[in-house]
Design a protein around this motif. Sequence first.
Motif, PDB file in Angstrom:
ATOM      1  N   VAL A   2       0.870  -1.172   0.000  1.00  0.00           N
ATOM      2  CA  VAL A   2       0.000   0.000   0.000  1.00  0.00           C
ATOM      3  C   VAL A   2       0.911   1.227   0.000  1.00  0.00           C
ATOM      4  N   ILE A   3       0.706   2.102  -0.949  1.00  0.00           N
ATOM      5  CA  ILE A   3       1.493   3.330  -1.060  1.00  0.00           C
ATOM      6  C   ILE A   3       0.622   4.492  -0.630  1.00  0.00           C
ATOM      7  N   LEU A   4       1.075   5.223   0.378  1.00  0.00           N
ATOM      8  CA  LEU A   4       0.366   6.407   0.866  1.00  0.00           C
ATOM      9  C   LEU A   4       1.087   7.645   0.356  1.00  0.00           C
ATOM     10  N   ILE A   5       0.333   8.537  -0.274  1.00  0.00           N
ATOM     11  CA  ILE A   5       0.888   9.795  -0.771  1.00  0.00           C
ATOM     12  C   ILE A   5       0.163  10.930  -0.057  1.00  0.00           C
ATOM     13  N   ALA A   6       0.902  11.650   0.752  1.00  0.00           N
ATOM     14  CA  ALA A   6       0.326  12.739   1.538  1.00  0.00           C
ATOM     15  C   ALA A   6       0.934  14.060   1.095  1.00  0.00           C
ATOM     16  N   GLY A   7       0.403  15.134   1.638  1.00  0.00           N
ATOM     17  CA  GLY A   7       0.938  16.455   1.345  1.00  0.00           C
ATOM     18  C   GLY A   7      -0.152  17.492   1.388  1.00  0.00           C
ATOM     19  N   ARG A  97       2.995  -2.479   8.889  1.00  0.00           N
ATOM     20  CA  ARG A  97       3.810  -1.318   8.492  1.00  0.00           C
ATOM     21  C   ARG A  97       4.843  -1.677   7.432  1.00  0.00           C
ATOM     22  N   LYS A  98       5.331  -2.919   7.478  1.00  0.00           N
ATOM     23  CA  LYS A  98       6.308  -3.366   6.475  1.00  0.00           C
ATOM     24  C   LYS A  98       5.712  -3.372   5.068  1.00  0.00           C
ATOM     25  N   GLU A  99       4.407  -3.396   4.976  1.00  0.00           N
ATOM     26  CA  GLU A  99       3.721  -3.458   3.683  1.00  0.00           C
ATOM     27  C   GLU A  99       3.205  -2.088   3.225  1.00  0.00           C
ATOM     28  N   ILE A 100       3.581  -1.043   3.965  1.00  0.00           N
ATOM     29  CA  ILE A 100       3.099   0.302   3.656  1.00  0.00           C
ATOM     30  C   ILE A 100       4.293   1.196   3.336  1.00  0.00           C
ATOM     31  N   ALA A 101       4.218   1.868   2.195  1.00  0.00           N
ATOM     32  CA  ALA A 101       5.225   2.872   1.817  1.00  0.00           C
ATOM     33  C   ALA A 101       4.546   4.237   1.887  1.00  0.00           C
ATOM     34  N   SER A 154      10.293  11.215  11.091  1.00  0.00           N
ATOM     35  CA  SER A 154      11.252  10.518  10.221  1.00  0.00           C
ATOM     36  C   SER A 154      10.576   9.910   9.004  1.00  0.00           C
ATOM     37  N   TYR A 155       9.652  10.658   8.397  1.00  0.00           N
ATOM     38  CA  TYR A 155       8.951  10.210   7.200  1.00  0.00           C
ATOM     39  C   TYR A 155       9.741  10.569   5.957  1.00  0.00           C
ATOM     40  N   LYS A 156       9.538   9.772   4.920  1.00  0.00           N
ATOM     41  CA  LYS A 156      10.101  10.102   3.614  1.00  0.00           C
ATOM     42  C   LYS A 156       9.276  11.237   3.020  1.00  0.00           C
ATOM     43  N   TYR A 157       9.975  12.176   2.400  1.00  0.00           N
ATOM     44  CA  TYR A 157       9.277  13.283   1.756  1.00  0.00           C
ATOM     45  C   TYR A 157      10.049  13.730   0.527  1.00  0.00           C
ATOM     46  N   ILE A 158       9.316  14.348  -0.372  1.00  0.00           N
ATOM     47  CA  ILE A 158       9.916  14.911  -1.580  1.00  0.00           C
ATOM     48  C   ILE A 158       9.753  16.417  -1.472  1.00  0.00           C
ATOM     49  N   ARG A 173      12.649   4.374  -6.237  1.00  0.00           N
ATOM     50  CA  ARG A 173      13.789   4.159  -5.327  1.00  0.00           C
ATOM     51  C   ARG A 173      13.451   4.644  -3.924  1.00  0.00           C
ATOM     52  N   LEU A 174      12.821   5.791  -3.833  1.00  0.00           N
ATOM     53  CA  LEU A 174      12.457   6.346  -2.535  1.00  0.00           C
ATOM     54  C   LEU A 174      11.491   5.427  -1.800  1.00  0.00           C
ATOM     55  N   LEU A 175      10.479   4.945  -2.490  1.00  0.00           N
ATOM     56  CA  LEU A 175       9.467   4.099  -1.858  1.00  0.00           C
ATOM     57  C   LEU A 175      10.011   2.745  -1.443  1.00  0.00           C
ATOM     58  N   HIS A 176      11.020   2.258  -2.137  1.00  0.00           N
ATOM     59  CA  HIS A 176      11.507   0.910  -1.868  1.00  0.00           C
ATOM     60  C   HIS A 176      12.782   0.856  -1.060  1.00  0.00           C
ATOM     61  N   THR A 177      13.248   1.974  -0.533  1.00  0.00           N
ATOM     62  CA  THR A 177      14.399   1.922   0.342  1.00  0.00           C
ATOM     63  C   THR A 177      13.965   1.378   1.688  1.00  0.00           C
ATOM     64  N   ALA A 178      14.763   0.545   2.256  1.00  0.00           N
ATOM     65  CA  ALA A 178      14.381  -0.135   3.498  1.00  0.00           C
ATOM     66  C   ALA A 178      14.663   0.703   4.735  1.00  0.00           C
TER      67      ALA A 178
END
Length: 187
Positions: A2-7, A97-101, A154-158, A173-178
């Motif tokens: 599941v990919i969550l895109i916020a902003g 959580r491991k299944e959510i980007a 500590s969330y990923k953001y663009i 690449r951003l979504l799949h970094t561990a």
Amino acid sequence: MVILIAGETHTGKTLLAQKLLEAYRYPCLSLDHLKMGLIRSGRCALSPESDDAELTRYLWPIVREMIKTCIENRQNMIIEGCYIPFGWEDDFPDEYRKEIAYVCLVFSEDYIKERYADIARYESVSENRKEACPAPESLLEGNRRNLRQCILHSYKYILMDKDYALDIEMIRRLLHTAAPKADAVAG
């Protein structure tokens, strides 16, 4: 996955979701569509003008359970919208959580100040917006808040700073970094 895109509003969440849909072929859920479906059907007392916090309190429990259902059924989905709360991860055990980007789109202050006319001009590139682009001060406040929260959690953001670049390979690449640490990618 599941990919969550916020902003904040107008940052390009719907555009990114569309690009990911085309790349991954995952179904996509717009939280604005869910919101408007509930409002137009008369299933809730909210309105399009309702406060974002109120809308989040109403929508997130529904979306949270949809995410759990997707993960339990090993299904993929992209979910985009303003109504994903900071602290969302507290609603899921580790194995979920491991299944959510998650990624948050953020405009820098300079980008808003220098490119406000572009933000307004491209506001309907992915959907027909009925409301006008928020004032620059409102965009500045919302994007500052989101950046602070991304760093705090500590969330990923663009971070769109110079150009508006949502390069799909960079996003992959951003979504799949561990690494669980925050990642900022400047565009």
